[in-house]
Design a protein around this motif. Sequence first.
Motif, PDB file in Angstrom:
ATOM      1  N   GLY A 123       0.817  -1.202   0.000  1.00 25.86           N
ATOM      2  CA  GLY A 123       0.000   0.000   0.000  1.00 25.86           C
ATOM      3  C   GLY A 123       0.852   1.255   0.000  1.00 25.86           C
ATOM      4  N   LYS A 124       0.279   2.357  -0.501  1.00 24.68           N
ATOM      5  CA  LYS A 124       0.990   3.635  -0.531  1.00 24.68           C
ATOM      6  C   LYS A 124       0.030   4.749  -0.124  1.00 24.68           C
ATOM      7  CE  LYS A 124       3.609   6.816  -3.463  1.00 24.68           C
ATOM      8  NZ  LYS A 124       4.663   6.991  -2.443  1.00 24.68           N
ATOM      9  N   TYR A 125       0.493   5.622   0.760  1.00 29.51           N
ATOM     10  CA  TYR A 125      -0.298   6.758   1.223  1.00 29.51           C
ATOM     11  C   TYR A 125      -0.111   7.939   0.271  1.00 29.51           C
ATOM     12  CZ  TYR A 125      -1.752  10.742   4.085  1.00 29.51           C
ATOM     13  OH  TYR A 125      -2.359  11.892   4.532  1.00 29.51           O
ATOM     14  N   VAL A 126      -1.214   8.588  -0.120  1.00 27.11           N
ATOM     15  CA  VAL A 126      -1.171   9.779  -0.975  1.00 27.11           C
ATOM     16  C   VAL A 126      -2.239  10.759  -0.502  1.00 27.11           C
ATOM     17  CG1 VAL A 126      -0.309   8.556  -3.026  1.00 27.11           C
ATOM     18  CG2 VAL A 126      -2.785   8.778  -2.656  1.00 27.11           C
ATOM     19  N   GLU A 127      -2.262  11.928  -1.134  1.00 23.98           N
ATOM     20  CA  GLU A 127      -3.306  12.913  -0.882  1.00 23.98           C
ATOM     21  C   GLU A 127      -3.825  13.441  -2.210  1.00 23.98           C
ATOM     22  OE1 GLU A 127      -2.176  14.995   3.364  1.00 23.98           O
ATOM     23  OE2 GLU A 127      -1.057  15.623   1.583  1.00 23.98           O
ATOM     24  N   PHE A 128      -5.115  13.721  -2.264  1.00 20.49           N
ATOM     25  CA  PHE A 128      -5.682  14.343  -3.460  1.00 20.49           C
ATOM     26  C   PHE A 128      -6.586  15.496  -3.032  1.00 20.49           C
ATOM     27  CE2 PHE A 128      -8.748  11.019  -2.405  1.00 20.49           C
ATOM     28  CZ  PHE A 128      -9.962  11.668  -2.518  1.00 20.49           C
ATOM     29  N   LYS A 129      -6.777  16.441  -3.936  1.00 20.27           N
ATOM     30  CA  LYS A 129      -7.543  17.640  -3.639  1.00 20.27           C
ATOM     31  C   LYS A 129      -9.028  17.375  -3.842  1.00 20.27           C
ATOM     32  CE  LYS A 129      -7.242  22.626  -4.405  1.00 20.27           C
ATOM     33  NZ  LYS A 129      -6.597  23.696  -5.220  1.00 20.27           N
ATOM     34  N   ASP A 130      -9.809  17.769  -2.868  1.00 23.73           N
ATOM     35  CA  ASP A 130     -11.257  17.645  -2.927  1.00 23.73           C
ATOM     36  C   ASP A 130     -11.835  19.002  -2.548  1.00 23.73           C
ATOM     37  OD1 ASP A 130     -13.886  16.921  -2.953  1.00 23.73           O
ATOM     38  OD2 ASP A 130     -13.799  15.700  -1.140  1.00 23.73           O
ATOM     39  N   GLY A 131     -12.190  19.810  -3.571  1.00 18.24           N
ATOM     40  CA  GLY A 131     -12.583  21.180  -3.311  1.00 18.24           C
ATOM     41  C   GLY A 131     -11.388  21.978  -2.824  1.00 18.24           C
ATOM     42  N   GLU A 132     -11.499  22.552  -1.638  1.00 18.31           N
ATOM     43  CA  GLU A 132     -10.401  23.328  -1.074  1.00 18.31           C
ATOM     44  C   GLU A 132      -9.576  22.531  -0.066  1.00 18.31           C
ATOM     45  OE1 GLU A 132      -9.582  26.333  -2.158  1.00 18.31           O
ATOM     46  OE2 GLU A 132     -11.194  26.046  -3.632  1.00 18.31           O
ATOM     47  N   ARG A 133      -9.897  21.257   0.088  1.00 19.21           N
ATOM     48  CA  ARG A 133      -9.217  20.436   1.098  1.00 19.21           C
ATOM     49  C   ARG A 133      -8.372  19.354   0.452  1.00 19.21           C
ATOM     50  NH1 ARG A 133     -13.615  18.102   5.090  1.00 19.21           N
ATOM     51  NH2 ARG A 133     -11.684  17.331   6.044  1.00 19.21           N
ATOM     52  N   LEU A 134      -7.355  18.919   1.183  1.00 17.44           N
ATOM     53  CA  LEU A 134      -6.573  17.751   0.788  1.00 17.44           C
ATOM     54  C   LEU A 134      -7.092  16.549   1.563  1.00 17.44           C
ATOM     55  CD1 LEU A 134      -2.860  18.976   0.590  1.00 17.44           C
ATOM     56  CD2 LEU A 134      -4.433  18.482  -1.293  1.00 17.44           C
ATOM     57  N   ARG A 135      -7.441  15.498   0.834  1.00 18.95           N
ATOM     58  CA  ARG A 135      -7.957  14.297   1.479  1.00 18.95           C
ATOM     59  C   ARG A 135      -6.918  13.181   1.415  1.00 18.95           C
ATOM     60  NH1 ARG A 135     -12.914  14.556   3.258  1.00 18.95           N
ATOM     61  NH2 ARG A 135     -14.413  16.062   2.375  1.00 18.95           N
ATOM     62  N   PRO A 136      -6.720  12.451   2.520  1.00 18.13           N
ATOM     63  CA  PRO A 136      -5.784  11.319   2.515  1.00 18.13           C
ATOM     64  C   PRO A 136      -6.408  10.111   1.836  1.00 18.13           C
ATOM     65  CG  PRO A 136      -6.817  11.500   4.659  1.00 18.13           C
ATOM     66  CD  PRO A 136      -7.330  12.666   3.850  1.00 18.13           C
ATOM     67  N   ALA A 137      -5.569   9.311   1.223  1.00 15.75           N
ATOM     68  CA  ALA A 137      -6.030   8.072   0.588  1.00 15.75           C
ATOM     69  C   ALA A 137      -4.884   7.073   0.580  1.00 15.75           C
ATOM     70  CB  ALA A 137      -6.516   8.331  -0.835  1.00 15.75           C
ATOM     71  N   THR A 138      -5.241   5.816   0.485  1.00 10.23           N
ATOM     72  CA  THR A 138      -4.250   4.742   0.364  1.00 10.23           C
ATOM     73  C   THR A 138      -4.490   4.001  -0.930  1.00 10.23           C
ATOM     74  OG1 THR A 138      -4.107   4.468   2.764  1.00 10.23           O
ATOM     75  CG2 THR A 138      -3.308   2.655   1.410  1.00 10.23           C
ATOM     76  N   ILE A 139      -3.416   3.748  -1.651  1.00 11.66           N
ATOM     77  CA  ILE A 139      -3.484   2.950  -2.875  1.00 11.66           C
ATOM     78  C   ILE A 139      -3.067   1.530  -2.532  1.00 11.66           C
ATOM     79  CG2 ILE A 139      -2.650   2.713  -5.236  1.00 11.66           C
ATOM     80  CD1 ILE A 139      -1.827   5.688  -5.024  1.00 11.66           C
ATOM     81  N   TYR A 140      -3.937   0.585  -2.785  1.00 14.91           N
ATOM     82  CA  TYR A 140      -3.672  -0.833  -2.548  1.00 14.91           C
ATOM     83  C   TYR A 140      -3.362  -1.488  -3.892  1.00 14.91           C
ATOM     84  CZ  TYR A 140      -5.859   0.178   1.956  1.00 14.91           C
ATOM     85  OH  TYR A 140      -6.177   0.723   3.178  1.00 14.91           O
ATOM     86  N   VAL A 141      -2.160  -2.021  -4.020  1.00 16.35           N
ATOM     87  CA  VAL A 141      -1.692  -2.547  -5.304  1.00 16.35           C
ATOM     88  C   VAL A 141      -1.403  -4.041  -5.178  1.00 16.35           C
ATOM     89  CG1 VAL A 141       0.027  -2.368  -7.148  1.00 16.35           C
ATOM     90  CG2 VAL A 141      -0.678  -0.319  -5.876  1.00 16.35           C
ATOM     91  N   GLY A 199       6.889   3.709  -7.236  1.00 21.05           N
ATOM     92  CA  GLY A 199       7.957   4.621  -7.619  1.00 21.05           C
ATOM     93  C   GLY A 199       7.534   5.553  -8.745  1.00 21.05           C
ATOM     94  N   GLN A 200       6.854   4.995  -9.743  1.00 19.47           N
ATOM     95  CA  GLN A 200       6.357   5.839 -10.832  1.00 19.47           C
ATOM     96  C   GLN A 200       5.334   6.842 -10.310  1.00 19.47           C
ATOM     97  OE1 GLN A 200       5.407   4.666 -14.665  1.00 19.47           O
ATOM     98  NE2 GLN A 200       6.947   3.077 -14.857  1.00 19.47           N
ATOM     99  N   LEU A 201       4.461   6.367  -9.417  1.00 14.49           N
ATOM    100  CA  LEU A 201       3.445   7.255  -8.864  1.00 14.49           C
ATOM    101  C   LEU A 201       4.086   8.357  -8.017  1.00 14.49           C
ATOM    102  CD1 LEU A 201       0.354   7.587  -8.765  1.00 14.49           C
ATOM    103  CD2 LEU A 201       0.420   6.383  -6.575  1.00 14.49           C
ATOM    104  N   GLU A 202       5.146   8.024  -7.306  1.00 20.45           N
ATOM    105  CA  GLU A 202       5.817   9.024  -6.485  1.00 20.45           C
ATOM    106  C   GLU A 202       6.402  10.142  -7.346  1.00 20.45           C
ATOM    107  OE1 GLU A 202       7.348  10.989  -3.150  1.00 20.45           O
ATOM    108  OE2 GLU A 202       5.767   9.487  -3.409  1.00 20.45           O
ATOM    109  N   ARG A 203       6.973   9.783  -8.485  1.00 18.41           N
ATOM    110  CA  ARG A 203       7.488  10.808  -9.395  1.00 18.41           C
ATOM    111  C   ARG A 203       6.352  11.702  -9.906  1.00 18.41           C
ATOM    112  NH1 ARG A 203      10.750   6.440 -10.854  1.00 18.41           N
ATOM    113  NH2 ARG A 203       9.403   5.833 -12.570  1.00 18.41           N
ATOM    114  N   LEU A 204       5.231  11.074 -10.243  1.00 21.50           N
ATOM    115  CA  LEU A 204       4.082  11.854 -10.703  1.00 21.50           C
ATOM    116  C   LEU A 204       3.547  12.756  -9.589  1.00 21.50           C
ATOM    117  CD1 LEU A 204       2.219   9.058 -12.701  1.00 21.50           C
ATOM    118  CD2 LEU A 204       3.553  10.938 -13.649  1.00 21.50           C
ATOM    119  N   ARG A 205       3.556  12.239  -8.349  1.00 24.19           N
ATOM    120  CA  ARG A 205       3.091  13.047  -7.214  1.00 24.19           C
ATOM    121  C   ARG A 205       3.971  14.284  -7.030  1.00 24.19           C
ATOM    122  NH1 ARG A 205       4.371  14.188  -2.216  1.00 24.19           N
ATOM    123  NH2 ARG A 205       6.262  12.921  -2.351  1.00 24.19           N
ATOM    124  N   ARG A 206       5.280  14.108  -7.097  1.00 24.19           N
ATOM    125  CA  ARG A 206       6.187  15.242  -6.940  1.00 24.19           C
ATOM    126  C   ARG A 206       5.982  16.255  -8.062  1.00 24.19           C
ATOM    127  NH1 ARG A 206      10.110  11.178  -5.631  1.00 24.19           N
ATOM    128  NH2 ARG A 206      11.004  11.439  -7.716  1.00 24.19           N
TER     129      ARG A 206
END
Length: 410
Positions: free
Chosen positions: A172-190, A349-356
Amino acid sequence: MSTTTSPQASVAQPSVPAEIEEQIHQALAGGLGDFSVRELLSFLLATAAGAERSAYLRRHPGDKGNGSYPRALEVGSLDLHLDVPRPRTGQFRPTLLPALYQRGYSDEVQQLVLALLSSARSINAAKTALKKLGLSCSEDELDAVAKDFLEEFELRNSRPLDPDLLALFVDGKYVEFKDGERLRPATIYVAVGIDREGKKRGLACVTRPGRENLEDWKKLLRALLERGLRRVLIVVQDDFSGLLPITQSLFPQADVQLCIVHMQRNAKTHLGKPEATEFTQRLRAIKACYSPERAALEFDELCQHFATASPTFIAELAKKRDHYLRFLHYPEPLQATLSTTNVVEAVNGQLERLRRNNGGYFQSEENLHLKLAIAMRSLEEGKWLRPCADARACIDQLNALFARRFETES
């Protein structure tokens, strides 16, 4: 007749199988006098695609139809809208369509579109970049390609799976995405598998709100079983609290390997710097042991040596020793691969580069799904296109292990 998405481009017209031609003639005989030319062409193309899928399903009885998806095409100067039939596995594509993600633009523009989708913070940002390059005519193409990737993302998490795997890797990997004006936490299960030919395959890539949790892991693993997965030689995962007994209950005949790299990271947290350095050196020697029995003895010595430095942490390691050393029971060429969840880290790793590149978070949940779909497709058309070298070097041994465990059952 050729189908394209640009008046200047076309695709080679394939020969029409007799069965498809017959269904078209039957459709024409049914009376289409009230149809416009645009409606007639759309109908004929849909009929041909449907007949082609029917022929495919007869050749692949394990697959089934799964509705259709809309696709815009151009035939000469006519804009057509076609419902393209699809199967559950996603392995069929009508030959009347242009090549995947290629709708009449040059290779250079297609590559640019994919690069923009990968690196831009949002689809609108990618469109702005196209306009600045004088390629605003490609905006519809960008939308269409993005939609294809999003459909592929959904299909990846629902299509039937082969029942047998040599190895299953989950992380799993922890990320954040924007929802309106807030950042919401999420986990990607691969979940990534190595099939019996030695090829890596992306099995699931699911996002869930919040931090990594056991209930979401249960749902992911059960979904793999519901989609057809049955027999797995070894499951590789980290030691997330409570996950080990769940994996053992769902895959009772599989070995479970706990990730060595995650153990090393945890050691740095629980031990002082000098002790963590020594721990890593000892662990490196254990990984190189000539036999599982010798490795077990050295692992016990390691636990005894550090027992006073972090009693609780070391007690857990000692209790799970066999799961940390299970990889040593497999052919030597594949031991390094099976000792960690690094196979999944290729996706992360690919997702981390995209996140940055996106400023540390994703602009929306849909944008996160798009980036994940692009990352998975990039691996499957690149590094994972052929059987991995480590598995290929011992594929006969691995399949012999598989046969002894599962195919000699009474």
